[in-house]
Write an enzyme that holds these catalytic residues in place. Structure first.
Site, PDB file in Angstrom:
ATOM      1  N   ARG A  27     -10.584 -14.875   1.373  1.00 49.33           N
ATOM      2  CA  ARG A  27     -10.710 -14.121   0.133  1.00 49.33           C
ATOM      3  C   ARG A  27     -11.897 -13.157   0.169  1.00 49.33           C
ATOM      4  NH1 ARG A  27      -7.692 -16.610  -3.843  1.00 49.33           N
ATOM      5  NH2 ARG A  27      -8.834 -15.479  -5.441  1.00 49.33           N
ATOM      6  N   TRP A  76     -16.305 -10.894  -1.457  1.00 49.35           N
ATOM      7  CA  TRP A  76     -15.734  -9.609  -1.056  1.00 49.35           C
ATOM      8  C   TRP A  76     -16.382  -8.599  -1.980  1.00 49.35           C
ATOM      9  CZ3 TRP A  76     -12.971  -5.423  -2.882  1.00 49.35           C
ATOM     10  CH2 TRP A  76     -12.347  -4.619  -1.922  1.00 49.35           C
ATOM     11  N   ASN A 102     -15.687 -14.611  -9.487  1.00 48.34           N
ATOM     12  CA  ASN A 102     -14.617 -13.864  -8.821  1.00 48.34           C
ATOM     13  C   ASN A 102     -13.980 -12.992  -9.874  1.00 48.34           C
ATOM     14  OD1 ASN A 102     -12.314 -12.999  -7.450  1.00 48.34           O
ATOM     15  ND2 ASN A 102     -11.206 -14.890  -7.865  1.00 48.34           N
ATOM     16  N   GLY A 103     -13.900 -11.683  -9.612  1.00 49.76           N
ATOM     17  CA  GLY A 103     -13.298 -10.773 -10.585  1.00 49.76           C
ATOM     18  C   GLY A 103     -14.175  -9.556 -10.771  1.00 49.76           C
ATOM     19  N   GLU A 482       6.429  -2.121   7.746  1.00 49.40           N
ATOM     20  CA  GLU A 482       5.722  -3.396   7.844  1.00 49.40           C
ATOM     21  C   GLU A 482       5.056  -3.537   9.219  1.00 49.40           C
ATOM     22  OE1 GLU A 482       4.619  -5.483   5.896  1.00 49.40           O
ATOM     23  OE2 GLU A 482       4.329  -7.338   6.995  1.00 49.40           O
ATOM     24  N   LYS A 486       1.084  -4.088   9.851  1.00 47.62           N
ATOM     25  CA  LYS A 486       0.549  -5.208  10.643  1.00 47.62           C
ATOM     26  C   LYS A 486      -0.408  -4.668  11.697  1.00 47.62           C
ATOM     27  CE  LYS A 486       1.125  -7.945   8.693  1.00 47.62           C
ATOM     28  NZ  LYS A 486       1.828  -8.048   7.459  1.00 47.62           N
ATOM     29  N   GLU A 489      -3.796  -3.013  10.002  1.00 46.75           N
ATOM     30  CA  GLU A 489      -4.713  -3.842   9.215  1.00 46.75           C
ATOM     31  C   GLU A 489      -5.504  -4.826  10.071  1.00 46.75           C
ATOM     32  OE1 GLU A 489      -3.034  -6.580   6.329  1.00 46.75           O
ATOM     33  OE2 GLU A 489      -1.223  -6.791   7.507  1.00 46.75           O
ATOM     34  N   LYS A 604      -7.513 -11.558   1.308  1.00 40.85           N
ATOM     35  CA  LYS A 604      -6.087 -11.870   1.216  1.00 40.85           C
ATOM     36  C   LYS A 604      -5.522 -11.680  -0.185  1.00 40.85           C
ATOM     37  CE  LYS A 604      -2.535 -14.850   2.805  1.00 40.85           C
ATOM     38  NZ  LYS A 604      -1.908 -13.720   3.518  1.00 40.85           N
TER      39      LYS A 604
HETATM   40  C1  F6R Z   1      -0.544  -7.387   4.453  1.00 40.84           C
HETATM   41  C2  F6R Z   1      -0.740  -8.189   3.271  1.00 40.84           C
HETATM   42  C3  F6R Z   1      -0.879  -7.500   1.971  1.00 40.84           C
HETATM   43  C4  F6R Z   1      -0.173  -8.270   0.859  1.00 40.84           C
HETATM   44  C5  F6R Z   1      -0.474  -7.612  -0.488  1.00 40.84           C
HETATM   45  C6  F6R Z   1       0.223  -8.328  -1.626  1.00 40.84           C
HETATM   46  O1  F6R Z   1      -0.421  -8.181   5.584  1.00 40.84           O
HETATM   47  O2  F6R Z   1      -0.806  -9.392   3.327  1.00 40.84           O
HETATM   48  O3  F6R Z   1      -0.417  -6.179   2.034  1.00 40.84           O
HETATM   49  O4  F6R Z   1       1.192  -8.289   1.115  1.00 40.84           O
HETATM   50  O5  F6R Z   1      -1.851  -7.626  -0.724  1.00 40.84           O
HETATM   51  O6  F6R Z   1      -0.253  -9.631  -1.767  1.00 40.84           O
HETATM   52  P1  F6R Z   1       0.567 -10.707  -2.558  1.00 40.84           P
HETATM   53  O7  F6R Z   1       1.852 -10.927  -1.843  1.00 40.84           O
HETATM   54  O8  F6R Z   1      -0.298 -11.917  -2.580  1.00 40.84           O
HETATM   55  O9  F6R Z   1       0.809 -10.136  -3.930  1.00 40.84           O
END
Ligand code: F6R
Length: 609
Positions: A27, A76, A102-103, A482, A486, A489, A604
């Site tokens: 996170r 973060w 967090n926020g 996609e 991958k 990133e 994440k």
């Molecule tokens: C890329 C990745 C991000 C998530 C995006 C949405 O590998 O993981 O692009 O797909 O941040 O996150 P969620 O699915 O948690 O809403």
């Protein structure tokens, strides 16, 4: 973004907090810190810039900070650079209140200005410090009183963990639009931003809602509403096992999660296919309601948005329902014109993505039905959607999604086939064929994983690339999007995905000798056109990696390196063709010696805009 963990109980807090933070590092990993109440009931704060490991070493794995009560944070950075001063926890002026957050506190500047006029001094650039100083301002011995006063005055999103020096052995927590769960075990009580942080201690959790407050002591947990009235909560048992959140012998979570895809997809589809018939009770829709759907909106971010791109082709093709796909960050501000019989599908692994959640709320205000496709049980999107279809991927720890993405695709296939059947846009034979193909996907994904060494070899060869392109048509364009995400990133190689037909409208000018172009060609009706597009870039010096189905061996006349995936119905090839591209991103990153599970600048769960 940012991870919080808190503990009070019968064990030493710091090692437990460090362990929990290590599960939340996905996170954010700009800095880490802990506040522990020591035996004299003074709050000790330790914090360090950089990865959690620095804090671990600084504190002798937590043993240097004794105490059975504390809160921890992994950051973060949003407001203020990564530094010790900006690391959490933050103190009030006499160090009697410590806060992790967090926020984002949106009105932090006006709070700060007001408090400065009253003589307060700020030592960090964070928005969080405004919260702790405001707590100080209102605190007169009653934590609940001060917390509720602060809650009605701060704007934005927050999950807070708070210690008050004159309330030893108590951890307070509160949330609004940022995730927070509460855990209970024999050894003590916990707060955490996400389940993996406490999974090795307990599976018994409570979900706290927006604007609720929790007080932990070693003896128990009490919940309060904003009026300071005690409220009851039901305990829920999580069915993830602790090993699922460990690397289990793999070098990285990303590789482990790539390898978990056959199981994750199987777990997602199996409970919903009974006697070769698709039944998705969680949709909560009658056949009549499915027949009436006039339009589907799919709203998501990042890879989940890419699932939406695939979904458009599959749902429109099979069930003949128009599908609009939107990035949640755009959708939430564009006031779309929506028909009454629309269905909105929000796709999210974490169920906490700020933009997706805001889009969901905007849709619900219009009275339109919202279905969530979500991985994290009990997350905000799961709870606020009218209906939720869970993807059973288990905990996904690597920042780059792989198995959650695959299970989201599988969920979309089930919905598309079901809708097509109910709306009579496919006959019984096609229905049976599609169900068979979906059931076969996990084994086919497994087969592709066997190609890992060839892809590793190829990734090593191209690891020093500066730019890459991923091209495809139709569903293959979505796969390219996609694959490109991958790659960029985790490996930091600049990569772009283009609809192959668009190349001549501009991007082909970027092609020069030696540049890697990944051409994806799995769609039979578009195959020849794709080969022509690949030949065109090859003629301009590009090195071509082709991805196609077994049997299309003439691809080798054009591509310099070809990866074959098993045949399936063209609607479902995304699930197969993405696997080599996930491996390509993974191995390119490894060859560059980068941290594949924690790419720079990323977190994440994107719980802020
Ligand atoms: C890329 C990745 C991000 C998530 C995006 C949405 O590998 O993981 O692009 O797909 O941040 O996150 P969620 O699915 O948690 O809403």
């Amino acid at each position: 973004m940012c991870g919080i963990v808190g503990y009070v109980g019968f064990e030493q807090a710091a090692p437990i907090l460090l362990d929990g933070l290590s599960k939340l590092e996905y996170r954010g990993y700009d800095s880490a810190g802990m506040a522990i109440m020591d035996e004299e009931d003074k709050i000790e704060v330790v914090k360090a810039k950089g990865r959690l490991q620095v804090l671990r070493e600084m504190t002798d794995s937590g043993h240097a900070v004794p105490g059975v009560c504390g809160v921890g944070h992994t950051r973060w950075a949003t407001h203020g650079e990564p530094s010790v001063a900006n690391a959490h926890p933050h103190f009030n002026k006499d160090k009697s209140i410590a806060v992790v957050h967090n926020g984002i506190i949106e009105n932090y500047q006006s709070i700060r200005d007001r408090l400065v006029k009253k003589g307060y001094e700020f030592i960090s650039q964070t928005d969080t410090e405004a919260v702790v100083q405001l707590l100080d301002y209102y605190y007169q011995g009653d934590p609940l009183e001060a917390i509720t006063k602060v809650m009605v005055r701060v704007e934005g999103s927050y999950a807070l963990g708070i210690l008050f020096q004159d309330h030893p052995g108590e951890v307070y927590a509160v949330r609004k639009d940022s995730p927070m769960i509460v855990g209970h075990s024999e050894e003590g009580n916990f707060i955490a931003s996400d389940v993996p942080a406490i999974l090795s201690h307990t599976k018994n959790v409570y979900y706290i809602e927006n604007m609720e407050i929790v007080k932990l002591t070693k003896e128990g947990i009490k919940f309060y509403n904003i009026d300071k009235e005690e409220i009851e909560k039901e305990m829920v048992t999580i069915d993830w096992d602790a090993e699922a959140a460990e690397k289990g012998g793999y070098e990285h979570f990303m590789l482990k999660e790539i390898y978990e895809q056959p199981k994750a997809v199987r777990d997602t589809i199996s409970p919903r296919i009974k006697d070769d018939r698709i039944e998705i009770e969680e949709l909560g829709m009658t056949e009549e309601e499915i027949q009436k759907i006039s339009k589907i909106y799919i709203v998501a971010c990042g890879s989940a948005y890419h699932v939406g791109i695939t979904a458009k082709y599959v749902i429109e093709g099979m069930a003949r329902i128009p599908v609009e796909v939107d990035l949640a960050s755009e959708f939430r501000y564009r006031d779309p014109i929506m028909e009454e019989n629309s269905l909105v599908i929000i796709i999210s692994q974490s169920g906490e993505t700020a933009d997706s959640l805001a889009a969901l709320r905007a849709v619900k205000e219009k009275g339109i039905r919202v279905l969530g496709i979500v991985n994290v049980v009990g997350s905000s999107i799961a709870r606020e959607a009218d209906n939720v279809m869970y993807t059973w991927a288990g905990p996904e720890i690597a920042v780059a999604t792989t198995k959650a993405y695959s299970t989201q695709l599988a969920s979309i296939y089930l919905i598309a086939i079901l809708f097509a059947k109910v709306r009579n846009t496919i006959d019984d034979q096609a229905y049976a064929g599609y169900v068979e193909e979906v059931k076969a996907l996990p084994d086919k994904i497994q087969t592709i994983l066997g190609d890992r060494e060839r892809i590793q070899w190829f990734a090593n060869k191209f690891a020093s690339s500066h730019d890459m392109f991923f091209i495809g048509r139709g569903l293959d364009y979505g796969i390219g999007m996609e694959g490109s995400l991958k790659m960029k990133e985790v490996s930091y190689v600049h990569s772009e995905a283009y609809a192959a037909g668009e190349l001549k409208h501009g991007p082909i000018s970027l092609i020069e000798k030696g540049i890697l172009v990944v051409g994806i060609a799995t769609q039979p009706q578009l195959y020849d056109k794709m080969i022509s597009n690949m030949a065109e870039v090859k003629a301009r010096g590009a090195y071509i990696m082709g991805v196609t189905n077994y049997g299309n061996y003439e691809m080798e006349d054009t591509a310099d390196f070809t990866v074959y995936v098993p045949k399936t119905n063209p609607y479902f090839t995304t699930s197969l063709a993405i696997i080599p591209l996930q491996l390509l991103g993974y191995y390119t990153t490894l060859a560059k010696g980068l941290d594949v599970d924690k790419p720079r600048n990323l977190a994440k769960s994107v719980t802020v805009e």
